[in-house]
Design an enzyme around this catalytic site. Structure first.
Site, PDB file in Angstrom:
ATOM      1  N   TRP A 101       0.828  -1.214   0.000  1.00  0.00           N
ATOM      2  CA  TRP A 101       0.000   0.000   0.000  1.00  0.00           C
ATOM      3  C   TRP A 101       0.854   1.252   0.000  1.00  0.00           C
ATOM      4  O   TRP A 101       0.484   2.259  -0.639  1.00  0.00           O
ATOM      5  CB  TRP A 101      -0.960  -0.034   1.190  1.00  0.00           C
ATOM      6  CG  TRP A 101      -1.643  -1.370   1.298  1.00  0.00           C
ATOM      7  CD1 TRP A 101      -1.601  -2.244   2.345  1.00  0.00           C
ATOM      8  CD2 TRP A 101      -2.417  -2.026   0.272  1.00  0.00           C
ATOM      9  NE1 TRP A 101      -2.307  -3.381   2.045  1.00  0.00           N
ATOM     10  CE2 TRP A 101      -2.816  -3.284   0.795  1.00  0.00           C
ATOM     11  CE3 TRP A 101      -2.820  -1.673  -1.014  1.00  0.00           C
ATOM     12  CZ2 TRP A 101      -3.585  -4.192   0.059  1.00  0.00           C
ATOM     13  CZ3 TRP A 101      -3.583  -2.576  -1.749  1.00  0.00           C
ATOM     14  CH2 TRP A 101      -3.961  -3.811  -1.216  1.00  0.00           C
ATOM     15  N   ASP A 168      -1.934   6.384   6.715  1.00  0.00           N
ATOM     16  CA  ASP A 168      -2.932   5.486   6.143  1.00  0.00           C
ATOM     17  C   ASP A 168      -3.267   4.469   7.232  1.00  0.00           C
ATOM     18  O   ASP A 168      -2.493   3.570   7.523  1.00  0.00           O
ATOM     19  CB  ASP A 168      -2.375   4.791   4.901  1.00  0.00           C
ATOM     20  CG  ASP A 168      -3.329   3.728   4.331  1.00  0.00           C
ATOM     21  OD1 ASP A 168      -4.403   3.500   4.921  1.00  0.00           O
ATOM     22  OD2 ASP A 168      -2.974   3.124   3.299  1.00  0.00           O
ATOM     23  N   LYS A 194     -12.399  -2.511   6.522  1.00  0.00           N
ATOM     24  CA  LYS A 194     -11.589  -3.488   7.242  1.00  0.00           C
ATOM     25  C   LYS A 194     -11.935  -3.542   8.725  1.00  0.00           C
ATOM     26  O   LYS A 194     -11.915  -4.600   9.327  1.00  0.00           O
ATOM     27  CB  LYS A 194     -10.097  -3.180   7.067  1.00  0.00           C
ATOM     28  CG  LYS A 194      -9.621  -3.318   5.626  1.00  0.00           C
ATOM     29  CD  LYS A 194      -8.152  -2.997   5.507  1.00  0.00           C
ATOM     30  CE  LYS A 194      -7.669  -3.085   4.072  1.00  0.00           C
ATOM     31  NZ  LYS A 194      -7.757  -4.454   3.519  1.00  0.00           N
TER      32      LYS A 194
END
Length: 358
Positions: A101, A168, A194
């Site tokens: 990511w 993030d 998530k």
């Protein structure tokens, strides 16, 4: 009704109490005779829900009016590009590379042809740990991913740079208390799917003075300032996703808040890591000082046994235990909605599987 134990990495488990409340209100929200999906995002009913959710986020993270709380779309993927578009100021943007990511975020910085620098990386050892990172004091921002779903690594403590920190937090959102001032957080974001609700909503918490850096050349819909001025209502927001997110916030409050949630998460993680460490059959991937409380990546002796583990787990009503295609092996995502009892059941299965196949 028989529900499976859900260890999926995302979209992932949502607390049953939240699902049941949504089910009860699905066709008749608060006795008003309509679903929350059927009313205007600019009406009083939705406005109250929307603002209450923002207030709860502020309370959980103890942030003031110098921050804006936005509910956006496009997931973390859009934020990889939207962040440099909005807050890069012509100096240098610094990134810590800890997995897929952050690699994607770095790629977007490169596409925009900004001056960026990778100041820390664990790529040479397949991202098995969180490297030490030091950001320049005068950087436009320093960027990290606080938890890495694929490799099962997590910052136990966030950096505290002098430059604005961008985080993030997609896979450990609302899982622990975060001191925004101590870590000089300028922008904190995460997709809800998530750990905080269904797919389709991205929570962005951004300092207003940081958002004000945006250049006139940035398209209006991609400016944080556009959504700040409109309270995230510049375009039609993901109304049902915000509703579900608000229910998750209520559930977290009922559990005792982020501190209480974190204590449970630490107990769950200790349980499964102890199971792995006490065995010669299972091997964890992440180094011990970087282990995630959210995603546990591990493996058996070979890929064939891994697949057998996944198959037999599904036969025993446990899903989502196959590792990511990049890393392979096995992975248990033990987000907020996964209970201690769920972990006990998984560990019992792991012991029995080892007994039969070890």
């Amino acid at each position: 009704m028989s529900r499976v134990l859900n260890f999926s990495a995302g979209p992932s488990a949502i607390p049953l109490a939240v699902l049941e409340r949504a089910q009860a209100e699905f066709t008749d929200y608060h006795g008003l005779g309509f679903s929350i999906m059927e009313v205007s995002h600019r009406g009083k009913v939705f406005e109250e829900l929307h603002n209450n959710a923002i207030a709860k986020v502020r309370e959980f993270y103890n942030i003031g009016d110098d921050y804006a709380v936005l509910f956006l779309q496009g997931g973390a993927t859009l934020q990889f590009a939207q962040i440099p578009l909005n807050i890069y100021a012509g100096g240098v943007a610094e990134y810590a590379n800890t997995g897929v990511w952050t690699q994607k975020a770095i790629k977007e910085a490169k596409i925009q042809n900004i001056n960026y620098k990778v100041v820390a990386s664990s790529e040479d050892v397949k991202f098995d740990h969180i490297p030490k990172v030091e950001f320049s004091d005068n950087a436009d921002y320093g960027y990290i991913c606080s938890n890495n779903t694929i490799y099962g690594t997590q910052y136990s403590t966030l950096p505290s740079p002098k430059c604005p920190l961008v985080v993030d937090s997609s896979s450990d959102l609302l899982s622990r208390e975060i001191d925004f001032k101590a870590h000089n957080i300028g922008l904190f974001y995460g997709g809800a799917q998530k750990n905080a609700g269904p797919a389709g909503i991205t929570i962005v918490i951004v300092k207003k003075d940081l958002a004000a850096r945006v250049k006139d050349s940035v398209p209006t819909p991609l400016r944080y300032t556009t959504q700040i001025e409109a309270n995230s209502l510049a375009n039609t927001p993901p109304t049902f996703g915000i509703y579900m997110f608000d229910l998750v916030l209520d559930w977290i409050k009922e559990q005792g808040g982020l501190s209480a949630i974190n204590k449970i998460n630490m107990q769950k993680a200790a349980m499964i890591y102890n199971q792995i460490d006490s065995s010669s059959f299972y091997r964890g991937f992440a180094k011990k000082d970087s282990r995630s409380l959210m995603n546990v990546s591990f493996t058996t002796d070979n890929a064939e046994l891994d697949m057998k583990f996944v198959k037999e787990a599904e036969e025993n009503s446990m899903i989502g235990l196959k590792g990511h295609r990049i890393l392979g092996g096995l992975r248990a995502s033990i987000y907020n909605a996964v209970s201690l009892d769920d972990l006990k059941t998984l560990c019992e299965f792991m012991r029995e599987f080892e007994r039969k196949n070890g």
